[in-house]
Design an enzyme around this catalytic site. Structure first.
Site, PDB file in Angstrom:
ATOM      1  N   LYS A  45      -9.711  -7.223   0.955  1.00 29.84           N
ATOM      2  CA  LYS A  45     -10.360  -5.837   1.348  1.00 29.84           C
ATOM      3  C   LYS A  45     -10.907  -5.070   0.291  1.00 29.84           C
ATOM      4  CE  LYS A  45      -7.721  -2.071   2.129  1.00 29.84           C
ATOM      5  NZ  LYS A  45      -6.611  -1.244   2.794  1.00 29.84           N
ATOM      6  N   HIS A  99       3.315   2.222  -1.491  1.00 27.63           N
ATOM      7  CA  HIS A  99       2.202   1.571  -1.362  1.00 27.63           C
ATOM      8  C   HIS A  99       2.124   0.322  -2.154  1.00 27.63           C
ATOM      9  CE1 HIS A  99      -2.005   0.819  -0.814  1.00 27.63           C
ATOM     10  NE2 HIS A  99      -2.446   1.113  -2.352  1.00 27.63           N
TER      11      HIS A  99
END
Ligand code: R5P
Length: 341
Positions: free
Chosen positions: A200, A137
């Site tokens: 985001k 990630h």
């Protein structure tokens, strides 16, 4: 040649129950059989596993993606590592194409676990002397493993797939600033496409908000190649598509390394006429009912097989990362210059 035969002759590959097809694919690339595993459950739900071939003095590779059911797959992995170690394996390697807990990589709320670190510690404790994984990630999670770790990339698979297409009207989009470097590498390898990244904010597991775009403006481009590390419930990619449509983008290709496609993520993408294609890899098993016609699955079996081969022969895995244009292949660092950003 003889060294290669001997090294491969003294190795074993076993698969946990998460993704035997990928393990079989890795073995096919290596030209060796996948070794069997006896997998049973006691009546009280405890697992009983037995490796089906001797591992004494062998190099043992355990292939297990930490996909759902993640807790079962983790316990299986720990048990298989432990079995290999205690049965006299010469070396024990955890091959984890998808490490889902990599998302739990920071303490961003009180009284929570940085589980990516915890699971990495438990793997070492169970017997892993070396880890091979793909597109964590965040790249920093690599450092959570205290044994040698090969953090592989599927970028060459995506570059091979997309190169040769007419991408003249395309912007490469990372829905998340954290993933912008990977998107930039893809854009560079595809001939220097413009790149934009979303600022985001995650509100909940299922809801994100894209506040603004950073980098090239998507406005004026008719096609976006939205590239992310994974699609879980799809909240991120849906929000990215919504915001890009506001900028006038008409058509979307969605690409991600780990196609988790939880809930109705893939069905929803399949229903969106503006999404022309969804491209992912086989790090996560995708059941037949989720294999919609616009989904294309690229195999990373060859990447893992090559990395295993390099490890057995004591060779660099550097060639697995050398896919960008030649002029950028060698990056000279000034003495003392830090790479921190
Ligand atoms: C998050 O930061 C990752 O880069 C992905 O965007 C995220 O894991 C995708 O999850 P979902 O599809 O549930 O939004």
């Amino acid at each position: 040649m003889q060294q290669r035969q001997e090294s491969l002759g003294m190795m074993r590959v076993f698969s946990g129950s998460s993704h035997p097809e990928l393990a079989q694919g890795i073995c096919s690339h290596l030209g060796i059989p996948l070794s069997p595993v006896l997998h049973q459950r006691f009546s009280d739900d405890c697992l009983y596993l037995q490796l089906g071939h001797t591992v004494r003095n062998h190099d043992v590779f355990i292939v297990q993606s930490i996909s759902a059911p993640t807790s079962d797959h983790l316990i299986e992995l720990f048990m298989m590592l432990d079995i290999a170690r205690s049965a006299g394996a010469r070396s024990v390697h955890a091959v984890i194409p998808y490490y889902s807990y990599a998302r739990s990589d920071k303490k961003d709320a009180p009284r929570i676990s940085i589980t990516a670190r915890l699971m990495a510690d438990l793997m070492r404790c169970a017997g892993a002397q070396h880890v091979m994984t793909m597109t964590l990630h965040s790249p920093q999670v690599h450092g959570f493993f205290s044994v040698p770790t090969d953090h592989l990339t599927a970028l060459p698979c995506f570059v091979d797939y997309f190169k040769g297409r007419d991408l003249s009207d395309t912007v490469v989009v990372s829905p998340d600033i954290g993933h912008a470097k990977r998107a930039t590498k893809l854009a560079t390898a595809l001939g220097g496409l413009p790149v934009t990244a979303g600022n985001k904010v995650r509100i909940s597991d299922t809801r994100v908000i894209l506040r603004e775009w950073v980098g090239a403006r998507p406005k004026g481009r008719r096609h976006a190649l939205v590239f992310d590390d994974e699609i879980a419930n799809g909240g991120t990619v849906f929000e990215a598509i919504r915001a890009l449509k506001d900028e006038g983008v008409r058509h979307f290709t969605v690409a991600c390394t780990h196609g988790v496609f939880a809930g109705r993520a893939i069905e929803t993408l399949a229903e969106m006429p503006e999404v022309v294609e969804v491209v992912t890899t086989d790090t996560v098993p995708i059941p037949p009912h989720k294999r919609v016609p616009k989904l294309r699955i690229l195999s990373v079996a060859g990447v893992f097989a090559e990395a295993i081969r390099c490890n057995l022969l004591g060779r660099s895995v550097g060639k697995l990362f050398a896919f960008w244009p030649e002029e950028e292949e060698v990056e000279e660092l000034e003495p003392g210059l830090q790479h921190a950003e």
